[in-house]
Motif scaffolding. Structure first.
Motif, PDB file in Angstrom:
ATOM      1  N   HIS A 186       0.856  -1.184   0.000  1.00 48.09           N
ATOM      2  CA  HIS A 186       0.000   0.000   0.000  1.00 48.09           C
ATOM      3  C   HIS A 186       0.892   1.234   0.000  1.00 48.09           C
ATOM      4  CE1 HIS A 186       1.248  -0.362   4.145  1.00 48.09           C
ATOM      5  NE2 HIS A 186       0.855   0.866   4.380  1.00 48.09           N
ATOM      6  N   HIS A 187       0.372   2.348  -0.430  1.00 44.18           N
ATOM      7  CA  HIS A 187       1.093   3.621  -0.390  1.00 44.18           C
ATOM      8  C   HIS A 187       2.510   3.499  -0.953  1.00 44.18           C
ATOM      9  CE1 HIS A 187      -1.625   6.377   1.872  1.00 44.18           C
ATOM     10  NE2 HIS A 187      -2.222   5.218   2.092  1.00 44.18           N
ATOM     11  N   ASN A 304      -5.283   5.496  -0.088  1.00 51.45           N
ATOM     12  CA  ASN A 304      -6.288   4.662   0.572  1.00 51.45           C
ATOM     13  C   ASN A 304      -7.543   4.464  -0.275  1.00 51.45           C
ATOM     14  OD1 ASN A 304      -4.753   4.416   2.919  1.00 51.45           O
ATOM     15  ND2 ASN A 304      -5.738   6.147   3.924  1.00 51.45           N
ATOM     16  N   THR A 361      -0.540   2.320  10.315  1.00 50.43           N
ATOM     17  CA  THR A 361      -0.954   1.303   9.343  1.00 50.43           C
ATOM     18  C   THR A 361      -2.091   0.458   9.913  1.00 50.43           C
ATOM     19  OG1 THR A 361       1.260   1.192   8.389  1.00 50.43           O
ATOM     20  CG2 THR A 361      -0.205  -0.673   7.974  1.00 50.43           C
ATOM     21  N   ILE A 371      -3.990   0.075   4.745  1.00 51.57           N
ATOM     22  CA  ILE A 371      -4.251   1.493   4.547  1.00 51.57           C
ATOM     23  C   ILE A 371      -3.565   2.262   5.664  1.00 51.57           C
ATOM     24  CG2 ILE A 371      -6.459   1.075   3.388  1.00 51.57           C
ATOM     25  CD1 ILE A 371      -7.766   2.064   6.045  1.00 51.57           C
ATOM     26  N   ARG A 372      -3.602   3.588   5.580  1.00 55.56           N
ATOM     27  CA  ARG A 372      -2.967   4.424   6.591  1.00 55.56           C
ATOM     28  C   ARG A 372      -3.968   5.423   7.165  1.00 55.56           C
ATOM     29  NH1 ARG A 372       2.873   6.251   3.997  1.00 55.56           N
ATOM     30  NH2 ARG A 372       3.787   4.173   3.829  1.00 55.56           N
ATOM     31  N   TYR A 379      -9.270   6.864  10.303  1.00 59.45           N
ATOM     32  CA  TYR A 379      -9.155   5.984   9.138  1.00 59.45           C
ATOM     33  C   TYR A 379     -10.526   5.431   8.766  1.00 59.45           C
ATOM     34  CZ  TYR A 379      -9.984   1.726  11.828  1.00 59.45           C
ATOM     35  OH  TYR A 379     -10.573   0.745  12.589  1.00 59.45           O
ATOM     36  N   ARG A 381     -11.904   1.881   6.449  1.00 60.22           N
ATOM     37  CA  ARG A 381     -11.471   0.692   5.720  1.00 60.22           C
ATOM     38  C   ARG A 381     -12.719   0.024   5.135  1.00 60.22           C
ATOM     39  NH1 ARG A 381      -9.951  -3.317   2.530  1.00 60.22           N
ATOM     40  NH2 ARG A 381      -7.784  -3.975   2.850  1.00 60.22           N
TER      41      ARG A 381
END
Length: 458
Positions: A186-187, A304, A361, A371-372, A379, A381
Motif C-alpha cells: 500500500h502507499h 487509501n 498502518t 491502509i494508513r 481511518y 477501511r
C-alpha cells in the motif's frame, strides 16, 4: 416541494437548457465555473468551489465540494470523489456531475433526509472535467466528428492511463519474495515523473485529500470496471487479475450497475459487440482489456482510495435532447455508490495521551493490502459484512489488534485503537534528550563532561 418527481423534472430541463446556453457562449473552464457558481450561490453553506491545477493550455481544473462544513476535513467523516472527462470527447459524465451538484443542493434545501444525511456525514468532491482541453476540441467539432476528437490531452496523452505503473513494481517484489518492509502492499512511493500537467494535478489532489472511495465517469459503454486494470501475465491482452480486495470491489461495482436503469437489463441494446448485461453490468478491468498506469490501479496502490470506472452511456457525445433521460438512468446509481463510502469499519488510532497518530498502518488479517490513518489519526477501511481481525501499528509504537464486525446495514462499524510507544522509541528519545550519550553513563560523569565541554566552548 422541490423533491417531488414533477418538480425535479422541471428543474432538470431548466438546468440542461442553462448548461447548453452557457457552453455555447464561453469556453469550458469559464462556463464550468459559472455553473458551479450558480450552485454555490443557491447553497453557500454546503458548497465550496476550488481548483486543483491547470491543463496543458492553462485552463483551470475546477472542483466543487459538498459538505456541511466545506473547506475542512472532519475527524471520522469519510471523503468521496467523482471525476469525469479524462477523455475529453466523453462528455456525458461531465454533464451528469454538473447536474448532480445542482440536484443535491436543491434536494438538501427541500429537506430530503437521504441527501441531508449524505451531505452531513460525507465530504463530497466533484471534478467534472479532468481534460478541459480535450472537451473544447471535441465541442468545436460536429456531434459526429466530435466523437473522434479530444480524447487525449493537448500534448497527446491519455490522462486516465498516464499514472505510474505501480502494478509491475509490486508484482516484481512479490516474485523476488521481498519482505513487506522493503516493498509495501500500500502507499507505494515509487512515483516517477509524470508527463501530463493534468495527471500531476490529480496526483497532488489524491495525496492531499484522504479519499476513501472514488468513481471516474467514462463513456461509450454501459459497464462498471474495477481493478486491477493491468494483467499480471506479460503480453496477455485479457486476464482476470483481482486485487486482494476483489470481493469489496465486486460489491462496489454491482452497487452502481444494479441500480442503473439499463446496465443489468438483459433486453437493452448492446453498445458495441460485448453484452455486459450478462455479467451483471460489471467486469474486472484486466479481463476486458489490459492497461498499464490506470487511475484505478494507481489510486488503490498509492493511496487509501478504492477507485472504479463507470461507463455511463453508449454514446460518448450524446445529443442535448438525450441528457434528461441519461440523468434518470444514472441518478440513483450516483447516489447509491456514494453511500457505499460508509460500508466497512472506521475509527481513530491514538497514543496513550489521546492524541491521534498520523500514518499509522491498518491491516486486516487475510487481506494483503493495508491502509494508513489521516493526519488526525482517523481511518476508514471498506469491507464487506463479516468479522475481521484488525491490527493498528505505527513507527515508534507498539501494535494493537482486535476483532471488528461489519454488519449488513449501512454505516461503518466503529473500531478505535490505542497504542503506546515502543521500548526502542523511548530509548531513542532518552538518548536524544541526553545528547545521544549512553543512558547508563553515571550522572556525575555526564555532568563533568558537560561542564568540560562548556569551558572549552564545544
Amino acid at each position: 416541494m422541490l423533491d417531488a418527481t414533477a418538480g425535479r423534472v422541471v428543474l432538470t430541463h431548466f438546468f440542461w437548457h442553462r448548461c447548453s446556453c452557457i457552453a455555447l457562449t464561453a469556453g469550458w473552464s469559464f462556463s464550468c465555473w459559472i455553473l458551479m457558481k450558480v450552485v454555490n450561490d443557491m447553497c453557500p453553506n454546503i458548497t465550496r468551489i476550488y481548483n486543483i491545477g491547470k491543463s496543458h493550455s492553462g485552463l483551470k481544473l475546477y472542483a466543487i465540494e459538498i459538505s456541511d462544513n466545506p473547506g475542512e476535513h472532519e475527524v471520522g467523516e469519510p471523503e468521496f470523489r467523482y471525476t469525469a472527462g479524462s477523455h475529453g470527447n466523453e462528455v456525458l459524465g461531465r454533464e451528469l456531475l454538473l447536474l448532480l451538484m445542482q440536484f443535491m443542493c436543491l434536494e438538501y434545501l427541500s429537506g430530503n433526509q437521504r441527501i441531508r444525511h449524505l451531505v452531513e456525514e460525507t465530504r463530497i468532491h466533484l471534478l467534472p472535467s479532468v481534460n478541459p482541453d480535450g472537451y473544447e476540441k471535441a465541442f468545436e467539432g460536429s456531434e459526429l466528428s466530435g466523437w473522434s476528437l479530444g480524447r487525449w490531452s493537448n500534448d497527446g496523452i491519455d490522462i486516465h492511463h498516464n499514472f505510474p505503473d505501480l502494478n509491475s513494481i509490486l508484482w516484481e517484489a512479490e516474485a523476488k519474495k521481498w519482505p513487506p518492509r522493503k516493498m509495501l502492499n500500500h502507499h507505494s512511493d515509487s512515483v516517477k515523473w509524470i508527463v501530463a500537467l493534468e495527471t500531476r494535478a490529480l496526483i497532488a489532489w489524491m495525496e492531499k485529500m484522504p479519499f476513501v472511495l472514488g468513481g471516474n465517469l467514462q463513456g461509450g459503454e454501459l459497464v462498471v470496471t474495477f481493478p486491477y486494470d493491468r494483467t499480471r501475465s506479460q503480453w496477455v491482452a485479457r486476464e482476470q487479475t483481482p486485487t486482494p480486495d476483489d470481493h469489496v470491489f465486486r460489491w462496489l461495482a454491482f452497487s452502481y450497475a444494479s441500480t442503473h436503469r439499463l446496465m443489468t437489463d438483459a433486453n437493452r441494446r448492446v453498445c458495441h459487440t460485448e453484452d455486459f448485461a450478462k455479467e451483471d453490468g460489471t467486469i474486472n478491468g484486466a479481463s476486458w482489456h489490459t492497461a498499464a498506469g490506470s487511475m484505478n490501479d494507481f489510486s488503490y496502490l498509492h493511496t487509501n482510495c478504492f477507485e472504479l470506472s463507470m461507463y455511463v452511456g453508449c454514446d460518448k457525445f450524446p445529443h442535448e435532447s438525450e441528457l434528461p433521460e441519461e440523468w434518470e438512468n444514472n441518478r440513483e446509481s450516483l447516489l447509491v455508490f456514494m453511500e457505499q463510502v460508509h460500508r466497512g469499519i472506521k475509527g481513530v488510532v491514538r497514543d496513550l495521551q489521546g492524541r491521534g497518530i498520523a500514518n499509522a498502518t491498518i491491516s486486516v488479517e487475510g487481506i494483503s493490502h493495508d491502509i494508513r490513518t489521516a493526519v488526525d489519526g482517523d481511518y476508514w477501511r471498506l469491507l464487506n459484512p463479516g468479522e475481521y481481525r484488525v491490527t493498528a501499528r505505527a513507527e515508534g509504537y507498539g501494535l494493537s489488534s482486535k476483532k471488528c464486525e461489519v454488519g449488513y446495514e449501512m454505516g461503518a462499524t466503529r473500531c478505535d485503537f490505542t497504542i503506546g510507544r515502543s521500548n526502542l522509541s523511548r530509548i531513542k528519545e532518552i538518548m536524544e534528550k541526553f545528547n545521544k550519550q549512553p543512558i547508563r553513563l553515571p550522572v556525575r560523569q555526564l555532568q563533568a563532561r558537560r561542564s568540560r565541554e562548556r569551558r572549552l566552548g564545544t
